[in-house]
Design a protein around this motif. Structure first.
Motif, PDB file in Angstrom:
ATOM      1  N   LYS A   1     -90.434  43.304  24.119  1.00  0.00           N
ATOM      2  CA  LYS A   1     -89.492  44.362  23.749  1.00  0.00           C
ATOM      3  C   LYS A   1     -89.587  45.447  24.800  1.00  0.00           C
TER       4      LYS A   1
ATOM      5  N   THR B   1     -86.475  51.440  21.468  1.00  0.00           N
ATOM      6  CA  THR B   1     -86.198  50.151  22.081  1.00  0.00           C
ATOM      7  C   THR B   1     -84.906  50.180  22.886  1.00  0.00           C
TER       8      THR B   1
ATOM      9  N   TYR C   1     -99.712  46.088  23.810  1.00  0.00           N
ATOM     10  CA  TYR C   1     -99.793  44.990  22.867  1.00  0.00           C
ATOM     11  C   TYR C   1    -100.153  45.529  21.483  1.00  0.00           C
ATOM     12  N   PRO C   2     -99.130  45.788  20.637  1.00  0.00           N
ATOM     13  CA  PRO C   2     -99.445  46.302  19.298  1.00  0.00           C
ATOM     14  C   PRO C   2    -100.199  45.254  18.486  1.00  0.00           C
ATOM     15  N   ASN C   3    -101.187  45.690  17.747  1.00  0.00           N
ATOM     16  CA  ASN C   3    -102.031  44.782  16.965  1.00  0.00           C
ATOM     17  C   ASN C   3    -101.223  43.922  15.996  1.00  0.00           C
ATOM     18  N   GLY C   4    -101.446  42.614  16.083  1.00  0.00           N
ATOM     19  CA  GLY C   4    -100.878  41.679  15.130  1.00  0.00           C
ATOM     20  C   GLY C   4     -99.375  41.536  15.135  1.00  0.00           C
ATOM     21  N   LYS C   5     -98.682  42.041  16.125  1.00  0.00           N
ATOM     22  CA  LYS C   5     -97.220  41.999  16.142  1.00  0.00           C
ATOM     23  C   LYS C   5     -96.664  40.748  16.829  1.00  0.00           C
ATOM     24  N   GLY C   6     -97.463  40.075  17.660  1.00  0.00           N
ATOM     25  CA  GLY C   6     -96.971  38.908  18.376  1.00  0.00           C
ATOM     26  C   GLY C   6     -95.935  39.241  19.441  1.00  0.00           C
ATOM     27  N   THR C   7     -95.898  40.515  19.855  1.00  0.00           N
ATOM     28  CA  THR C   7     -94.967  40.941  20.889  1.00  0.00           C
ATOM     29  C   THR C   7     -95.697  41.791  21.910  1.00  0.00           C
TER      30      THR C   7
ATOM     31  N   HIS D   1     -94.852  45.136  24.334  1.00  0.00           N
ATOM     32  CA  HIS D   1     -93.894  46.211  24.576  1.00  0.00           C
ATOM     33  C   HIS D   1     -93.997  46.644  26.033  1.00  0.00           C
TER      34      HIS D   1
ATOM     35  N   GLY E   1    -100.199  55.463  18.639  1.00  0.00           N
ATOM     36  CA  GLY E   1     -99.797  54.279  19.391  1.00  0.00           C
ATOM     37  C   GLY E   1    -100.006  54.364  20.881  1.00  0.00           C
TER      38      GLY E   1
END
Length: 153
Positions: free
Chosen positions: A4, A40, A78-84, A86, A132
């Protein structure tokens, strides 16, 4: 892993070493922490257009009250546990308006629509931690602003 693309706006007023950064909290969700305007990049949207769109949606500040200083940083978050991942693009802008502290109701097509954000100016020297990891490039602001001021004199 999905990417993203994001823009983050460091909007400052004043001059180094007394720069202040525009920050906000969610009125209804203070647990979200202290933040800067960000969002975004939409599909096929130019980076600079996304920047000004997000600023206006989240703050109510128009492009006429901003002075573009420059892009100051880019990195992957890399946000925790998001699988994406940024892709974060940080920009520095100067504020030329006169608002001090205000509330703004977000109007957009996204999840923030209808939320009330409470804005204030925080001195860079005593800036609290931002949510964040939005503060990763704060130390670059004073140097960038000083160069901008010297080039416009």
């Amino acid at each position: 892993m999905k990417t993203k693309r994001k823009v983050l706006a460091y909007i400052t007023k004043g001059q180094a070493p007394n720069l202040e950064l525009l920050v906000f909290e969610h009125k209804e969700h203070p647990e979200a922490g202290l933040q800067v305007p960000a969002g975004t990049i939409e599909e096929d949207e130019q980076l600079i257009d996304a920047l000004y769109r997000e600023i206006n949606e989240e703050t109510g500040i128009t492009r006429d009250n901003l002075s573009f200083i420059g892009k100051i940083h880019k990195y992957n978050y890399y946000p925790n546990g998001k699988g994406t991942v940024h892709e974060r693009n940080f920009f520095h802008l100067g504020y030329t308006g006169d608002q001090q502290n205000w509330e703004h109701v977000v109007v957009c097509d996204g999840l923030d629509n209808g939320l009330t954000f409470q804005f204030r100016w925080e001195p860079l020297g005593t800036l609290p931690k931002l949510a964040g990891a939005q503060d990763v490039a704060v130390e670059l602001l004073s140097l960038r602003r000083k160069r901008h001021e010297e080039s416009t004199d």
